[in-house]
Design an enzyme around this catalytic site. Structure first.
Site, PDB file in Angstrom:
ATOM      1  N   VAL A  93     -41.729  56.902  12.581  1.00  0.00           N
ATOM      2  CA  VAL A  93     -42.196  57.163  13.949  1.00  0.00           C
ATOM      3  C   VAL A  93     -42.203  58.673  14.215  1.00  0.00           C
ATOM      4  CG1 VAL A  93     -41.721  56.781  16.421  1.00  0.00           C
ATOM      5  CG2 VAL A  93     -41.276  54.944  14.769  1.00  0.00           C
ATOM      6  N   GLU A 108     -32.396  59.068   4.142  1.00  0.00           N
ATOM      7  CA  GLU A 108     -31.581  59.303   5.333  1.00  0.00           C
ATOM      8  C   GLU A 108     -30.128  59.581   4.935  1.00  0.00           C
ATOM      9  OE1 GLU A 108     -32.406  57.180   8.756  1.00  0.00           O
ATOM     10  OE2 GLU A 108     -34.541  57.002   8.278  1.00  0.00           O
ATOM     11  N   GLU A 130     -29.674  55.489   3.622  1.00  0.00           N
ATOM     12  CA  GLU A 130     -30.705  54.535   3.223  1.00  0.00           C
ATOM     13  C   GLU A 130     -32.003  55.281   2.964  1.00  0.00           C
ATOM     14  OE1 GLU A 130     -31.243  51.777   6.413  1.00  0.00           O
ATOM     15  OE2 GLU A 130     -32.096  53.243   7.773  1.00  0.00           O
ATOM     16  N   HIS A 158     -27.211  62.438  12.101  1.00  0.00           N
ATOM     17  CA  HIS A 158     -28.152  61.603  11.346  1.00  0.00           C
ATOM     18  C   HIS A 158     -29.321  62.514  10.955  1.00  0.00           C
ATOM     19  CE1 HIS A 158     -30.605  57.603  11.161  1.00  0.00           C
ATOM     20  NE2 HIS A 158     -31.027  58.482  10.285  1.00  0.00           N
ATOM     21  N   GLU A 214     -18.747  50.057   4.001  1.00  0.00           N
ATOM     22  CA  GLU A 214     -18.660  51.488   3.729  1.00  0.00           C
ATOM     23  C   GLU A 214     -17.585  52.118   4.617  1.00  0.00           C
ATOM     24  OE1 GLU A 214     -23.260  52.680   2.664  1.00  0.00           O
ATOM     25  OE2 GLU A 214     -22.527  53.011   4.691  1.00  0.00           O
ATOM     26  N   GLY A 221     -32.045  48.845  12.048  1.00  0.00           N
ATOM     27  CA  GLY A 221     -32.091  48.802  13.509  1.00  0.00           C
ATOM     28  C   GLY A 221     -30.790  48.376  14.157  1.00  0.00           C
ATOM     29  N   GLY A 222     -29.679  48.477  13.424  1.00  0.00           N
ATOM     30  CA  GLY A 222     -28.381  48.168  14.020  1.00  0.00           C
ATOM     31  C   GLY A 222     -27.990  46.703  13.999  1.00  0.00           C
ATOM     32  N   ARG A 262     -41.810  54.211   3.958  1.00  0.00           N
ATOM     33  CA  ARG A 262     -42.978  54.152   4.851  1.00  0.00           C
ATOM     34  C   ARG A 262     -43.056  55.454   5.645  1.00  0.00           C
ATOM     35  NH1 ARG A 262     -40.064  53.768   9.528  1.00  0.00           N
ATOM     36  NH2 ARG A 262     -38.179  52.498   9.455  1.00  0.00           N
ATOM     37  N   LYS A 282     -22.194  46.288   7.063  1.00  0.00           N
ATOM     38  CA  LYS A 282     -23.650  46.390   7.263  1.00  0.00           C
ATOM     39  C   LYS A 282     -24.380  45.254   6.557  1.00  0.00           C
ATOM     40  CE  LYS A 282     -24.211  51.435   7.517  1.00  0.00           C
ATOM     41  NZ  LYS A 282     -24.899  52.551   6.837  1.00  0.00           N
TER      42      LYS A 282
END
Length: 447
Positions: free
Chosen positions: A295, A275, A288, A208, A200, A164-165, A292, A158
């Site tokens: 959505v 998360e 993570e 998720h 990881e 966002g992948g 903020r 990662k």
């Protein structure tokens, strides 16, 4: 205290923030690019300032233009929304230096949680379960190979500054490692101007799950339960719900307490999410932190009867958290309505909306900035609306969602509305027995 808020964003989230500011008696300033001059957030703000040409880098990401707009209009606070500059520590710092209140965490908090390896280290020290992996960044290929061998394949590489992948690669066996490692570093450098990566253990078929937290400057941190964000395509969420079908009261309490410990470790102020990945044995691991508003925040608002943007603004004013969490009531699901063509690999579908009808009725909410004859520009995120439904239980919410999606009419462009209706016919979704790989197999079956 502050009296006038500039919203450094666009689309539905800008309009969402404007509405709450008005309910609090605060004046609002919209900023917009040349492509967004006809957007509803521009119409409904008290003032509006054009901050540049079409592309984000020349407008919504241009910090000097946004600060100038705040100074010209006398705005004494800035709400960043989500995306763009919402998790930019430099922006938060520059706001402070310009005597403008940044409605969000301090630059230090953003930096600490934005660096994925530092965030993981912080959580580990706080007793939050973390996924086995490298301690910090992995600079060299051989170090990476050694680490992968130590924790066992499959592993995931990662980007340390990522999201966002992007800069993310799953490696199933050693022969694939070198190519994946190099590709992830190149992609991370291109996307974030930072090629650092970490490694990881890859958790197979996880859920998720994110925990909504809220902290104030008096050291209080609360959690408002979980959201299940497992229905996602290429790490982009499409359907979110609260509560999660797999989380019981005991697991909710344990995950919530872990999230609070992690947030208190950095003296967190404002709204945020911790998360987690949850495996098939109900073990949960920190993934993570987002510093903020998300959505998908409305599903939490629906089941906890809380206006999270209002809480975020009040906390930024130096007040204690106003609405304390209680037990969740009912079930809420959010469907992202994107201007995309699911029949052609979800390619963007900008253009003019020829006809539009939003669904209504009890337990139905639509957050959107579009209207009939509005032209969706091709330059930004494809999200044009969020349909949020509430029901007494999950089955009730799903039935209400079907009814609302059937009422939702957008003509002139392609959208994800029919796609969502098809998902609501899938037995795995209806039973709640799905994971983050659900959408990949769902799409394969459709083709």
């Amino acid at each position: 205290m502050f009296n006038k808020v500039l919203i450094a964003n666009r689309g539905e989230i800008a309009l969402r923030v404007i509405r709450t500011c008005k309910e609090l008696g605060l004046k609002t300033v919209a900023v917009y690019s040349e492509a967004d001059k006809n957007s509803l957030h521009v119409t409904f703000a008290d003032e509006a300032v054009c901050i540049g040409p079409t592309f984000s880098k020349d407008s919504y990401l241009k910090i000097p233009s946004i600060i100038s707009a705040a100074q010209i209009t006398g705005a004494d606070a800035i709400h960043p929304g989500y995306g763009f500059l919402a998790e930019n520590a430099s922006f938060s710092e520059i706001c402070g230096e310009s005597n403008i209140k940044f409605i969000g965490p301090s630059p230090d908090m953003i930096s600490m949680m934005g660096d994925k390896s530092a965030a993981k280290d912080t959580m580990k020290k706080s007793g939050v379960p973390v996924i086995p992996g490298s301690d910090g960044i992995v600079p060299h290929l051989q170090d990476g190979k050694n680490m992968a061998q130590e924790i066992g394949y499959p592993v995931i590489i990662k980007a340390s500054a990522g999201g966002g992948g992007k800069g993310m690669r799953i490696v199933w066996e050693e022969s694939e490692f070198e190519n994946a490692f190099k590709t992830a570093k190149v992609e991370a450098e291109a996307a974030f101007a930072n090629g650092d990566v970490y490694i990881e253990k890859f958790i197979e078929n996880p859920r998720h799950i994110e925990i909504q937290i809220l902290g104030d400057q008096f050291g209080n941190v609360y959690h408002y339960g979980e959201r299940d964000c497992s229905v996602q395509r290429r790490h982009q969420k499409l359907i979110e719900e609260a509560p999660s079908p797999i989380i019981d009261a005991d697991l909710r309490q344990r995950m919530g307490e872990a999230a609070i410990r992690g947030a208190k470790a950095v003296n967190y102020e404002g709204v945020g999410t911790i998360e987690f990945l949850v495996d098939k044995h109900k073990n949960f691991y920190f993934m993570e932190m987002n510093t903020r508003i998300q959505v998908e925040h409305p599903v939490t608002e629906m089941v906890y009867d809380v206006d999270l943007i209002r809480q975020q603004i009040l906390v930024a004013m130096g007040k204690e958290v106003e609405t304390l969490p209680k037990e969740p009531t009912g079930h809420s699901i959010e469907f992202r309505i994107n201007a995309e063509d699911p029949e052609h690999n979800f390619r963007p579908s900008p253009g003019k909306i020829e006809s539009l009808h939003f669904p209504g009725g009890f337990g139905v909410r639509v957050d959107s900035h579009i209207y009939q004859s509005y032209v969706i520009p091709p330059y930004y995120d494809s999200l044009i609306a969020k349909l949020i439904v509430w029901g007494k239980n999950r089955e009730h919410a799903i039935n209400r969602a079907k009814r609302a999606l059937e009422e939702f009419t957008v003509e002139g462009i392609k959208t994800t509305i029919d796609f969502h209706l098809k998902v609501l016919e899938d037995e795995r979704f209806l039973s709640g027995k799905f994971d983050t790989s659900f959408l990949d197999s769902f799409l394969k079956n459709k083709h």
